[in-house]
Design a protein around this motif. Structure first.
Motif, PDB file in Angstrom:
ATOM      1  N   TYR A 164       3.994   4.069 -15.517  1.00  0.00           N
ATOM      2  CA  TYR A 164       5.188   4.908 -15.603  1.00  0.00           C
ATOM      3  C   TYR A 164       6.244   4.190 -16.436  1.00  0.00           C
ATOM      4  O   TYR A 164       6.651   3.070 -16.115  1.00  0.00           O
ATOM      5  CB  TYR A 164       5.709   5.222 -14.201  1.00  0.00           C
ATOM      6  N   VAL A 165       6.705   4.807 -17.498  1.00  0.00           N
ATOM      7  CA  VAL A 165       7.531   4.118 -18.492  1.00  0.00           C
ATOM      8  C   VAL A 165       9.008   4.000 -18.101  1.00  0.00           C
ATOM      9  O   VAL A 165       9.753   3.267 -18.745  1.00  0.00           O
ATOM     10  CB  VAL A 165       7.410   4.797 -19.876  1.00  0.00           C
ATOM     11  N   TYR A 166       9.436   4.732 -17.079  1.00  0.00           N
ATOM     12  CA  TYR A 166      10.831   4.639 -16.634  1.00  0.00           C
ATOM     13  C   TYR A 166      10.919   4.086 -15.215  1.00  0.00           C
ATOM     14  O   TYR A 166      11.726   4.526 -14.400  1.00  0.00           O
ATOM     15  CB  TYR A 166      11.499   6.014 -16.685  1.00  0.00           C
ATOM     16  N   HIS A 167      10.074   3.128 -14.905  1.00  0.00           N
ATOM     17  CA  HIS A 167       9.991   2.609 -13.543  1.00  0.00           C
ATOM     18  C   HIS A 167      11.356   2.092 -13.084  1.00  0.00           C
ATOM     19  O   HIS A 167      11.919   1.187 -13.698  1.00  0.00           O
ATOM     20  CB  HIS A 167       8.954   1.493 -13.476  1.00  0.00           C
ATOM     21  N   PRO A 168      11.912   2.639 -11.984  1.00  0.00           N
ATOM     22  CA  PRO A 168      13.283   2.278 -11.587  1.00  0.00           C
ATOM     23  C   PRO A 168      13.368   1.119 -10.599  1.00  0.00           C
ATOM     24  O   PRO A 168      14.464   0.774 -10.174  1.00  0.00           O
ATOM     25  CB  PRO A 168      13.774   3.572 -10.920  1.00  0.00           C
ATOM     26  N   PHE A 169      12.204   0.516 -10.208  1.00  0.00           N
ATOM     27  CA  PHE A 169      12.222  -0.460  -9.123  1.00  0.00           C
ATOM     28  C   PHE A 169      11.839  -1.857  -9.589  1.00  0.00           C
ATOM     29  O   PHE A 169      11.056  -2.017 -10.524  1.00  0.00           O
ATOM     30  CB  PHE A 169      11.237  -0.049  -8.012  1.00  0.00           C
ATOM     31  N   ASP A 170      12.356  -2.849  -8.884  1.00  0.00           N
ATOM     32  CA  ASP A 170      11.809  -4.192  -9.030  1.00  0.00           C
ATOM     33  C   ASP A 170      10.580  -4.299  -8.129  1.00  0.00           C
ATOM     34  O   ASP A 170      10.234  -3.344  -7.407  1.00  0.00           O
ATOM     35  CB  ASP A 170      12.842  -5.273  -8.710  1.00  0.00           C
ATOM     36  N   GLU A 171       9.888  -5.445  -8.156  1.00  0.00           N
ATOM     37  CA  GLU A 171       8.615  -5.575  -7.439  1.00  0.00           C
ATOM     38  C   GLU A 171       8.773  -5.350  -5.940  1.00  0.00           C
ATOM     39  O   GLU A 171       7.960  -4.665  -5.307  1.00  0.00           O
ATOM     40  CB  GLU A 171       8.010  -6.956  -7.710  1.00  0.00           C
ATOM     41  N   GLU A 172       9.821  -5.898  -5.372  1.00  0.00           N
ATOM     42  CA  GLU A 172      10.037  -5.744  -3.932  1.00  0.00           C
ATOM     43  C   GLU A 172      10.292  -4.287  -3.564  1.00  0.00           C
ATOM     44  O   GLU A 172       9.757  -3.769  -2.574  1.00  0.00           O
ATOM     45  CB  GLU A 172      11.216  -6.617  -3.500  1.00  0.00           C
ATOM     46  N   GLN A 173      11.103  -3.595  -4.357  1.00  0.00           N
ATOM     47  CA  GLN A 173      11.395  -2.178  -4.091  1.00  0.00           C
ATOM     48  C   GLN A 173      10.144  -1.320  -4.283  1.00  0.00           C
ATOM     49  O   GLN A 173       9.919  -0.352  -3.545  1.00  0.00           O
ATOM     50  CB  GLN A 173      12.500  -1.701  -5.027  1.00  0.00           C
ATOM     51  N   ASP A 174       9.350  -1.691  -5.264  1.00  0.00           N
ATOM     52  CA  ASP A 174       8.125  -0.947  -5.544  1.00  0.00           C
ATOM     53  C   ASP A 174       7.162  -1.018  -4.354  1.00  0.00           C
ATOM     54  O   ASP A 174       6.599  -0.005  -3.912  1.00  0.00           O
ATOM     55  CB  ASP A 174       7.464  -1.523  -6.800  1.00  0.00           C
ATOM     56  N   LEU A 175       6.975  -2.222  -3.818  1.00  0.00           N
ATOM     57  CA  LEU A 175       6.107  -2.389  -2.653  1.00  0.00           C
ATOM     58  C   LEU A 175       6.689  -1.680  -1.428  1.00  0.00           C
ATOM     59  O   LEU A 175       5.944  -1.118  -0.620  1.00  0.00           O
ATOM     60  CB  LEU A 175       5.912  -3.874  -2.359  1.00  0.00           C
ATOM     61  N   ALA A 176       8.007  -1.691  -1.318  1.00  0.00           N
ATOM     62  CA  ALA A 176       8.652  -1.011  -0.187  1.00  0.00           C
ATOM     63  C   ALA A 176       8.393   0.493  -0.237  1.00  0.00           C
ATOM     64  O   ALA A 176       8.176   1.131   0.801  1.00  0.00           O
ATOM     65  CB  ALA A 176      10.148  -1.302  -0.177  1.00  0.00           C
ATOM     66  N   LEU A 177       8.418   1.078  -1.453  1.00  0.00           N
ATOM     67  CA  LEU A 177       8.151   2.505  -1.587  1.00  0.00           C
ATOM     68  C   LEU A 177       6.737   2.828  -1.118  1.00  0.00           C
ATOM     69  O   LEU A 177       6.507   3.808  -0.394  1.00  0.00           O
ATOM     70  CB  LEU A 177       8.334   2.949  -3.041  1.00  0.00           C
ATOM     71  N   LEU A 178       5.769   2.006  -1.534  1.00  0.00           N
ATOM     72  CA  LEU A 178       4.381   2.223  -1.093  1.00  0.00           C
ATOM     73  C   LEU A 178       4.280   2.091   0.420  1.00  0.00           C
ATOM     74  O   LEU A 178       3.708   2.952   1.103  1.00  0.00           O
ATOM     75  CB  LEU A 178       3.455   1.220  -1.781  1.00  0.00           C
TER      76      LEU A 178
END
Length: 701
Positions: A323-337
């Protein structure tokens, strides 16, 4: 979480033959379901580590897994061969969906999904002679080539013969059997776009059960049964997508959980036939791709909790990688999952699951996300016979499509409650059914979503009378379908093309194909043309190159960038110019373009040229800021999410995502416009025309 991380990385970055083969026949979706079940049943992390090894070690023989400081499995001894195989992605090829510009290839290797992109044509099509059904046949082909070729013959996915052909060879012979139940039999040939010099011709004789027949006399041009046709395919390695590639020694290391770590190589040795080390299983013997018996698109798939969780992980992985407009850092990304998986596990109904997916999509902030769940299509495709409009402080009645309601409410009344809940309370949940900019969310989830529900269901709501300010209670049924769902936002009663005065022509570019009248007016400097682009562009306007008719010099846009990917952390953007050449350099009419928040994608590319090369005047509101190609996924249970796979910036360098193309003159609706059914966009265009202050088309830079 551990299973999601490992499965996604192996799926898209392991270069082995077995991993690649799982892209066929929904193999990966089945692995995801079976693996999710196994992961959920693991009683602790140590058991989980063993389970992950059982699932993924056959797919990736060099997988190394460590529990705390104990190595549970590691790569076997290196087998050195001539070829090095790795993965390259341009965007991300999601084999279950339609991807157009997106590719996932292997260097020095053929990806099995490449057959999807072969160009197929019929070499011969014959009537099967009576009594010869199912009999063996022999057919000779002559060919010329400038390099070595490998051609394989298939019936369905069944490999029949393989031919390794050299430039010195001049013939090859197919020996097979005719289908038992077909009156017509065809041989088709699949070639790549960059095939080079190759000629293939059959002789005019086919031997069936030892008897010679003339192909010319048997030829039948009707379409044969494709399931039983023999298909020849040129089997060549994928072309490299870009120069950079993974090398031996490049490794992907993963911290899967508190105690579990894993790694595997991003490049492996191979010969012409096999990647090394060789897996202990084949595609047919691998145990974790079992199908649960339901069709891939069967809605009952969604009743399976493992399918629900696997779908969440598949969506997250694709977004995480491409996804080319990813709005999260790594920690936020894992939190979403983690939070989405928890929402699905905690949910009790199919509606809970669907809402969890909608919340996930909403979090990515992309107006190019079109999430569709077929289970709820009929639940949401009808609405009360009312069209809403959003003004600064709420939703108002814009159109009434049922005459029986016109004595109960009026255009301009403000929506107050639906089914006993205030709009503010409803919006806390309803907003999650759309994504992108705030304006896009209001348009999709609000204007076109607040009244949605099953066909002919009853809906009770309250409005505030705009005259008396009294609250009116209304009951109606959902029996109306919006024809321009979430796209067209104009206040016009008429969308037909017409003269507004002696010199001004209105043309609805979101609704109508190009006309001779329009084409003549474009090259008439005495005319003013108002183009309505408050929706999408018609396909006709794109196919006939309207923009080429409006410009007078060549325009080069460098506003789109593709994502090139070697690993989850090794990726970069590359720009590719888009060149638009004018059809002629004749003097032009003066152009005015009506734009709104619903204007997105292809119209934004079109309007970028208009705006930054000063071809005409833009009037209205910022467009959606959702342009570039979309990546499409199809998931078990007939769920389809999309997302932006190409990054776009405006030609002046400003941010496009969520901002879009800005108008030269901003216009918005007022309550008075709604009540009196005035379209301020057109009125403003006519005012500019009368003042002579519009942008005069000139030669492009």
């Amino acid at each position: 979480m551990a299973f999601a991380l490992l499965s996604g990385n192996i799926r898209y970055f392991s270069p082995t033959d077995l991993v690649d083969s799982m892209n066929l026949s929904a193999g990966w979706e089945n692995i995801m379901r079976e693996g999710t079940k196994i992961a959920r049943e693991a009683k602790n992390e140590r058991v989980l580590a063993d389970s992950l090894i059982k699932i993924f070690k056959p797919l990736e023989p060099s997988l190394s897994v460590k529990y705390d400081q104990t190595i549970l499995t590691s790569a076997p001894s290196l087998v050195v061969k001539d070829l090095v195989v790795g993965r390259q992605h341009r965007g991300l090829e999601l084999y279950s969906g339609t991807n157009r510009p997106f590719r996932s290839y292997r260097t020095n290797r053929r990806s099995l999904g490449a057959d999807m992109y072969l160009n197929y044509f019929t070499l011969m099509s014959i009537k099967v002679p009576e009594g010869k059904e199912g009999k063996p046949f022999t057919l000779k082909f002559s060919f010329k080539t400038e390099k070595n070729r490998n051609i394989k013959s298939f019936v369905k996915a069944d490999l029949r013969q393989s031919f390794n052909l050299n430039p010195s060879d001049s013939i090859f012979i197919i020996q097979d059997s005719l289908p038992k139940d077909a009156q017509v039999f065809a041989i088709k040939f699949g070639i790549t776009d960059d095939i080079g010099h190759l000629t293939v011709n059959s002789t005019n004789e086919i031997k069936i059960d030892g008897q010679a027949f003339s192909i010319e006399e048997l030829t039948d041009l009707q379409t044969s049964n494709y399931k039983n046709d023999l298909v020849l395919r040129i089997m060549e390695n994928d072309p490299k997508l870009f120069l950079e590639e993974n090398k031996i020694g490049d490794t992907l290391n993963m911290k899967l959980s508190k105690h579990i770590e894993a790694s595997f190589p991003l490049a492996v040795y191979a010969d012409e036939q096999t990647t090394y080390p060789v897996s202990t299983h084949s595609y047919t013997s691998y145990p974790y791709k079992r199908n649960n018996g339901l069709s891939y698109f069967d809605l009952k798939q969604q009743e399976d909790l493992d399918v629900r969780l696997a779908n969440v992980m598949s969506i997250w992985t694709a977004f995480h990688i491409a996804y080319v407009y990813h709005p999260f850092d790594e920690e936020q990304d894992l939190a979403l999952l983690r939070n989405t998986l928890k929402d699905v596990l905690d949910g009790k109904t199919l509606e809970d699951y669907d809402f969890a997916l909608n919340k996930m999509m909403h979090a990515y902030q992309d107006a190019h996300i079109f999430y569709h769940n077929e289970s709820f299509r009929k639940e949401r495709e009808f609405t009360a016979p009312i069209t809403l409009i959003y003004l600064n402080d709420g939703f108002y009645i814009k159109r009434i499509h049922d005459d029986s309601l016109k004595n109960k409410l009026q255009i301009g009344d403000k929506l107050h409650e639906i089914e006993g809940k205030s709009i503010k309370e409803i919006w806390k949940k309803q907003q999650f059914y759309a994504t992108g900019s705030e304006a896009n969310i209001i348009n999709r989830a609000g204007v076109f979503g607040l009244f949605s529900g099953p066909e002919n269901s009853i809906v009770n709501f309250k409005v505030i009378d705009y005259k008396s300010k009294k609250i009116q209670e209304i009951q109606t049924i959902r029996n109306y379908k919006h024809q321009r769902y979430a796209l067209y936002t104009a206040l016009l009663d008429r969308q037909d093309n017409r003269m507004l005065n002696d010199s001004t022509y209105y043309f609805n570019l979101s609704e109508n194909p190009l006309t001779d009248t329009l084409l003549n007016f474009i090259n008439d400097p005495t005319k003013h043309i108002i183009f309505d682009v408050r929706g999408y562009l018609t396909l006709d306007s794109e196919q006939k190159g309207l923009i080429r008719k409006l410009i007078t010099d060549t325009v080069v846009q460098n506003n789109m960038s593709s994502l090139q990917i070697l690993s989850p952390k090794t990726k970069w953007f590359t720009e590719g110019p888009q060149v638009t050449i004018p059809e002629n350099q004749h003097p032009k009419a003066k152009f005015y373009f009506l734009i709104a928040e619903a204007t997105q994608s292809a119209p934004e590319t079109f309007l970028d040229i208009i705006k930054y090369w000063k071809i005409g005047t833009l009037i209205g509101k910022h467009t959606a800021g959702a342009n570039g190609e979309i990546n499409i996924m199809n998931l078990p249970g007939n769920i389809t999410p999309t997302f932006s796979g190409v990054m776009v910036k405006n030609s002046d360098g400003s941010t496009h995502h969520l901002n879009g193309i800005s108008p030269d003159i901003e216009v918005d609706y007022t309550l008075d416009d709604v009540i009196h059914q005035r379209d301020p966009y057109i009125l403003k265009a006519l005012e500019i025309i009368a003042s002579g202050k519009g942008i005069v088309p000139h030669r492009s830079k």
